[in-house]
Every structure is written in C-alpha cells, then in structure tokens.
Design a protein around this motif. Sequence first.
Motif, mmCIF file in Angstrom:
data_model
loop_
_atom_site.group_PDB
_atom_site.id
_atom_site.type_symbol
_atom_site.label_atom_id
_atom_site.label_comp_id
_atom_site.label_asym_id
_atom_site.label_seq_id
_atom_site.Cartn_x
_atom_site.Cartn_y
_atom_site.Cartn_z
ATOM 1 N N ASN A 239 109.535 -71.430 32.330
ATOM 2 C CA ASN A 239 110.333 -72.363 33.109
ATOM 3 C C ASN A 239 109.591 -72.624 34.420
ATOM 4 O OD1 ASN A 239 112.590 -73.822 34.043
ATOM 5 N ND2 ASN A 239 113.418 -72.002 35.013
ATOM 6 N N MET A 240 108.897 -73.771 34.513
ATOM 7 C CA MET A 240 108.085 -74.100 35.690
ATOM 8 C C MET A 240 108.909 -74.929 36.664
ATOM 9 S SD MET A 240 104.912 -72.938 35.330
ATOM 10 C CE MET A 240 104.117 -73.937 36.551
ATOM 11 N N THR A 241 109.183 -74.366 37.831
ATOM 12 C CA THR A 241 110.019 -75.066 38.805
ATOM 13 C C THR A 241 109.240 -75.563 40.016
ATOM 14 O OG1 THR A 241 110.554 -73.011 39.961
ATOM 15 C CG2 THR A 241 112.030 -73.681 38.174
ATOM 16 N N THR A 242 107.969 -75.236 40.111
ATOM 17 C CA THR A 242 107.195 -75.611 41.288
ATOM 18 C C THR A 242 106.288 -76.804 41.024
ATOM 19 O OG1 THR A 242 105.658 -74.847 42.987
ATOM 20 C CG2 THR A 242 105.349 -73.938 40.788
ATOM 21 N N GLY A 243 106.217 -77.680 41.994
ATOM 22 C CA GLY A 243 105.287 -78.797 41.925
ATOM 23 C C GLY A 243 104.046 -78.536 42.762
ATOM 24 N N ASP A 244 104.020 -77.372 43.419
ATOM 25 C CA ASP A 244 102.861 -76.991 44.209
ATOM 26 C C ASP A 244 101.662 -76.878 43.266
ATOM 27 O OD1 ASP A 244 101.746 -75.608 46.816
ATOM 28 O OD2 ASP A 244 101.168 -74.335 45.115
ATOM 29 N N THR A 245 100.578 -77.546 43.589
ATOM 30 C CA THR A 245 99.419 -77.615 42.696
ATOM 31 C C THR A 245 98.854 -76.240 42.369
ATOM 32 O OG1 THR A 245 98.869 -79.783 43.600
ATOM 33 C CG2 THR A 245 97.152 -78.668 42.379
ATOM 34 N N TRP A 246 98.661 -75.398 43.377
ATOM 35 C CA TRP A 246 98.044 -74.096 43.115
ATOM 36 C C TRP A 246 98.984 -73.168 42.357
ATOM 37 C CZ3 TRP A 246 98.719 -68.941 44.776
ATOM 38 C CH2 TRP A 246 97.678 -68.090 44.385
ATOM 39 N N ARG A 247 100.246 -73.103 42.779
ATOM 40 C CA ARG A 247 101.221 -72.256 42.070
ATOM 41 C C ARG A 247 101.416 -72.770 40.649
ATOM 42 N NH1 ARG A 247 105.663 -71.488 46.865
ATOM 43 N NH2 ARG A 247 104.388 -70.043 48.055
ATOM 44 N N GLY A 248 101.497 -74.070 40.517
ATOM 45 C CA GLY A 248 101.632 -74.670 39.189
ATOM 46 C C GLY A 248 100.433 -74.362 38.317
ATOM 47 N N TRP A 249 99.231 -74.468 38.896
ATOM 48 C CA TRP A 249 98.019 -74.153 38.150
ATOM 49 C C TRP A 249 98.068 -72.719 37.644
ATOM 50 C CZ3 TRP A 249 94.297 -70.414 39.065
ATOM 51 C CH2 TRP A 249 93.178 -70.472 38.236
ATOM 52 N N MET A 250 98.502 -71.792 38.497
ATOM 53 C CA MET A 250 98.583 -70.384 38.101
ATOM 54 C C MET A 250 99.524 -70.197 36.903
ATOM 55 S SD MET A 250 96.617 -68.343 39.812
ATOM 56 C CE MET A 250 97.380 -66.799 39.377
ATOM 57 N N GLY A 251 100.699 -70.805 36.960
ATOM 58 C CA GLY A 251 101.659 -70.678 35.871
ATOM 59 C C GLY A 251 101.173 -71.319 34.583
ATOM 60 N N LEU A 252 100.600 -72.507 34.701
ATOM 61 C CA LEU A 252 100.081 -73.208 33.522
ATOM 62 C C LEU A 252 98.900 -72.460 32.906
ATOM 63 C CD1 LEU A 252 100.242 -76.837 34.939
ATOM 64 C CD2 LEU A 252 101.729 -75.869 33.154
ATOM 65 N N HIS A 253 98.036 -71.955 33.752
ATOM 66 C CA HIS A 253 96.881 -71.180 33.305
ATOM 67 C C HIS A 253 97.355 -69.919 32.568
ATOM 68 C CE1 HIS A 253 92.739 -69.795 33.439
ATOM 69 N NE2 HIS A 253 93.131 -68.668 34.007
ATOM 70 N N PHE A 254 98.350 -69.242 33.123
ATOM 71 C CA PHE A 254 98.931 -68.056 32.496
ATOM 72 C C PHE A 254 99.514 -68.402 31.119
ATOM 73 C CE2 PHE A 254 102.545 -65.356 31.526
ATOM 74 C CZ PHE A 254 101.992 -64.088 31.643
ATOM 75 N N ALA A 255 100.279 -69.492 31.054
ATOM 76 C CA ALA A 255 100.899 -69.912 29.796
ATOM 77 C C ALA A 255 99.840 -70.247 28.751
ATOM 78 C CB ALA A 255 101.806 -71.121 30.038
ATOM 79 N N HIS A 256 98.795 -70.958 29.154
ATOM 80 C CA HIS A 256 97.737 -71.353 28.216
ATOM 81 C C HIS A 256 97.004 -70.116 27.692
ATOM 82 C CE1 HIS A 256 94.335 -74.469 27.306
ATOM 83 N NE2 HIS A 256 94.984 -74.109 26.238
ATOM 84 N N ASN A 257 96.687 -69.182 28.566
ATOM 85 C CA ASN A 257 96.022 -67.958 28.121
ATOM 86 C C ASN A 257 96.907 -67.117 27.214
ATOM 87 O OD1 ASN A 257 93.490 -68.349 29.243
ATOM 88 N ND2 ASN A 257 94.111 -67.515 31.210
ATOM 89 N N THR A 258 98.198 -67.102 27.481
ATOM 90 C CA THR A 258 99.134 -66.377 26.620
ATOM 91 C C THR A 258 99.151 -66.995 25.227
ATOM 92 O OG1 THR A 258 100.479 -65.738 28.526
ATOM 93 C CG2 THR A 258 101.544 -65.650 26.362
ATOM 94 N N MET A 259 99.139 -68.320 25.169
ATOM 95 C CA MET A 259 99.104 -69.001 23.874
ATOM 96 C C MET A 259 97.809 -68.675 23.128
ATOM 97 S SD MET A 259 99.593 -73.033 22.971
ATOM 98 C CE MET A 259 97.982 -73.509 23.555
ATOM 99 N N LYS A 260 96.700 -68.615 23.848
ATOM 100 C CA LYS A 260 95.415 -68.298 23.228
ATOM 101 C C LYS A 260 95.393 -66.883 22.644
ATOM 102 C CE LYS A 260 92.585 -71.421 26.005
ATOM 103 N NZ LYS A 260 91.550 -71.492 27.058
ATOM 104 N N GLN A 261 96.315 -66.029 23.094
ATOM 105 C CA GLN A 261 96.424 -64.671 22.567
ATOM 106 C C GLN A 261 97.325 -64.609 21.339
ATOM 107 O OE1 GLN A 261 97.582 -62.067 25.781
ATOM 108 N NE2 GLN A 261 95.859 -62.712 27.038
ATOM 109 N N GLY A 262 97.749 -65.765 20.855
ATOM 110 C CA GLY A 262 98.517 -65.810 19.618
ATOM 111 C C GLY A 262 100.017 -65.923 19.758
#
Length: 159
Positions: free
Chosen positions: A48-71
């Motif tokens: 659940n991404m609630t921030t529009g802050d670019t850096w905080r958003g990048w961190m959350g999106l990056h985390f989600a993408h890496n989690t998906m890459k782990q299966g």
Amino acid sequence: MQGNAAMTRVAMLIFGIALGFAATNIPVHRMFEAVAQTPSAKPALFVNMTTGDTWRGWMGLHFAHNTMKQGHQVTIFLNLDGVKLATKAGEQEKRPSMQRVPRDIVADFIKDGGKVLICGPCLSEFGLRMEDLVAGVELGKPGYTQSFIFAENAKTLTW
C-alpha cells in the motif's frame, strides 16, 4: 541363529519406536520448512503506497520489485499522493542513491509480471486521468482491490 534374528527384529522395533518419539519432539515449524520454501508456498505481498515523495516512493517500489523477483506475487496499490509515482510526465527527482525514477520502476514492475492498482478518487484529487499513467496500471475497484489484500497467505505492507 533364530535367537539372533528375533533379537534383530526387537532391536529394529525399539529403534523405530525411539525414532518416532524423536520425530515428535521436532518443532512443527521445522517439519514444514521445506514446504514453505517452495515457490507456490511463498506468501503474496500487497504494498500500500501512500507517498508521492520520489525518494520514499522509489524505495518502496524498489523493495516491491525485488520481492517479486524472489518469487513472491506482489501487488502495489498507489493511493493518496502515491498516485504521482506512476505518471508518465512531470518531474520526478532522481537522487544519487536511485538508479532510476519511480515511473521507470512501475513500468518494469508491470513488464515483469507485477500488478499495479491505483486509487480512482486519488487520481481525481490531483487532476490525473488513466491516460496520464504508465501503461498497464489498473484502476482499483471495491472488491477487486480487496481480492489482493485478503488473498490466502497474503501479507500487507504500507509504505
């Protein structure tokens, strides 16, 4: 000779009983560790991404993408000012720690099989339309969004 065979059978029986008792003393979570490691048993993640802050958003999106890459199956829900992370246009600050801006992660995440849902009322609040977003972002709807939140074995994380 017959005495030795009988003794061997008794010894094997006692060994089997002892092994059975030993197995019952193994913590239950240990018995199922191998099963939990299979890809189909990995919990799904709803971010659940609630921030529009670019850096905080990048961190959350990056985390989600890496989690998906782990299966793991991962669904991202952009709401509140987090909807800005998926816009095709507009400035998104790129800090030195960021390899790419949030919209690029959203696009790659979708391309790699992830699902991105977005809050309709939140889009309206910022004067955005679906056409303003990275291709593949889906409009979240009552019932549809909840099917990912409450999916069996799913975990929810708010960023």
